[in-house]
Design a protein around this motif. Sequence first.
Motif, PDB file in Angstrom:
ATOM      1  N   VAL A  90      29.487  22.541  -8.203  1.00 52.04           N
ATOM      2  CA  VAL A  90      28.672  23.294  -7.412  1.00 52.04           C
ATOM      3  C   VAL A  90      27.034  23.332  -7.779  1.00 52.04           C
ATOM      4  O   VAL A  90      26.803  23.613  -8.892  1.00 52.04           O
ATOM      5  N   GLU A 147      21.768  22.737  -2.896  1.00 56.73           N
ATOM      6  CA  GLU A 147      21.770  21.588  -1.991  1.00 56.73           C
ATOM      7  C   GLU A 147      20.708  20.681  -2.158  1.00 56.73           C
ATOM      8  O   GLU A 147      20.664  19.419  -2.002  1.00 56.73           O
ATOM      9  N   ASN A 148      19.497  21.124  -2.833  1.00 50.97           N
ATOM     10  CA  ASN A 148      18.412  20.162  -3.036  1.00 50.97           C
ATOM     11  C   ASN A 148      18.221  19.474  -4.475  1.00 50.97           C
ATOM     12  O   ASN A 148      17.332  19.065  -4.829  1.00 50.97           O
ATOM     13  N   ALA A 194      22.539  15.904  -6.310  1.00 46.28           N
ATOM     14  CA  ALA A 194      23.092  15.710  -4.994  1.00 46.28           C
ATOM     15  C   ALA A 194      23.297  14.739  -4.582  1.00 46.28           C
ATOM     16  O   ALA A 194      23.991  14.300  -3.407  1.00 46.28           O
ATOM     17  N   GLU A 234      27.738  10.853  -5.387  1.00 45.19           N
ATOM     18  CA  GLU A 234      28.948  11.248  -5.030  1.00 45.19           C
ATOM     19  C   GLU A 234      30.038  11.972  -5.918  1.00 45.19           C
ATOM     20  O   GLU A 234      30.706  12.711  -5.341  1.00 45.19           O
ATOM     21  N   GLU A 262      23.728  29.463  -6.032  1.00 42.59           N
ATOM     22  CA  GLU A 262      23.083  29.655  -4.663  1.00 42.59           C
ATOM     23  C   GLU A 262      21.568  29.865  -4.810  1.00 42.59           C
ATOM     24  O   GLU A 262      20.448  29.629  -4.050  1.00 42.59           O
ATOM     25  N   GLU A 292      31.900  26.472   1.673  1.00 38.66           N
ATOM     26  CA  GLU A 292      30.886  26.317   0.885  1.00 38.66           C
ATOM     27  C   GLU A 292      29.801  27.393   0.988  1.00 38.66           C
ATOM     28  O   GLU A 292      29.464  28.294   1.920  1.00 38.66           O
ATOM     29  N   LYS A 311      26.298  29.295   1.035  1.00 37.73           N
ATOM     30  CA  LYS A 311      24.915  28.763   1.706  1.00 37.73           C
ATOM     31  C   LYS A 311      23.888  28.541   0.697  1.00 37.73           C
ATOM     32  O   LYS A 311      23.747  28.921  -0.343  1.00 37.73           O
ATOM     33  N   THR A 333      24.266  25.561  -1.045  1.00 39.05           N
ATOM     34  CA  THR A 333      24.747  25.000  -1.969  1.00 39.05           C
ATOM     35  C   THR A 333      25.427  23.644  -1.497  1.00 39.05           C
ATOM     36  O   THR A 333      25.820  23.460  -0.388  1.00 39.05           O
ATOM     37  N   THR A 334      25.933  22.676  -2.330  1.00 39.80           N
ATOM     38  CA  THR A 334      26.483  21.495  -1.983  1.00 39.80           C
ATOM     39  C   THR A 334      27.910  21.347  -3.244  1.00 39.80           C
ATOM     40  O   THR A 334      27.440  21.645  -4.214  1.00 39.80           O
ATOM     41  N   ARG A 391      30.186  18.501  -5.189  1.00 40.71           N
ATOM     42  CA  ARG A 391      30.863  17.227  -5.716  1.00 40.71           C
ATOM     43  C   ARG A 391      31.883  17.546  -6.467  1.00 40.71           C
ATOM     44  O   ARG A 391      32.032  17.910  -7.313  1.00 40.71           O
TER      45      ARG A 391
END
Length: 296
Positions: free
Chosen positions: A167, A170-171, A175, A178, A231, A247, A249, A251-252, A254
């Motif tokens: 985790v 998101e930026n 990220a 893949e 986060e 997920e 907020k 975050t992204t 992989r």
Amino acid sequence: MDLKTLKTFQMIVKYGSFIRAAQELNYVPSTVTMQIQKLESELGVQLIARGKEISLTEAGRLFYDQSLQIVKNMEQLQTNISDVKSGEAGHIRLGVTEPTASYRLPRILSKFMSRYPNIHISIEVSNTPALSERILKGEIDFALSTAPGLGADFYFEPLFQEEFVVVMPENHPLALKEAIGPGDFRGYRLLITSKTCPYRRMLEMVMQEIGNVTMDTMEIGSMTALKFYVEWGLGIALVPTIMVDSETKGTTVRSISGSLIHMTYGILCKDSAYPFQLASQKLYSYLKKELVSHYQ
């Protein structure tokens, strides 16, 4: 005096007749008479005044009033003992680690306790080393955890593999990838759990195996808190997949390339305590069925 005698006395009072009480209890009349005579002898007082119609003496009225609750309590005790013997009642002290404590166990226990309302369960949430120690001390009955250390007097039954994902904000530069490999952590802050956490020890072993990669780390005492620190941009974290079904907020998530980290999860108890008995056996069987069916 015993429970049968108390019930006989109450039946005589209810029907006002030794003969009717004997019929209801399927006794011969002499048995009823002998029971009451023995009871009065033990108490040293007459309870029933005999005549054309029987009546209670003052002592008999007092004894009758008090005996009602005694019989009720004794019958309830017999029922409770029977439930314990059949595993339908009891008190189980269960240890559990995260994330199972928060993400799996509430759903399972909700169904189990609806089925067995007389089984009471106390939950102790901690890490595997602490739960292992409490098991050896007899402070908990068994635990849902990772495998204990070698050489201990434990029985451990594996149930499933706890898989992990990465985790990150998101930026975050990673990220763009893949899947994340062990070497990708270099140069980025990694949020990790406490030194006693088996998940952290596994991660450290993996990192050593690929060449002792030096990591910038920040220790967070709670595994369930890791994604919230992610986060706010404090770093990246490896967390069990079950914790990121939705997920967080900002975050992204992989996947991890290869088999960087996974942990075997199962049921842990003292070797001498297995196989389980009574209510513990019912909970053990239910936990095993639910966890294995969902995570095979």
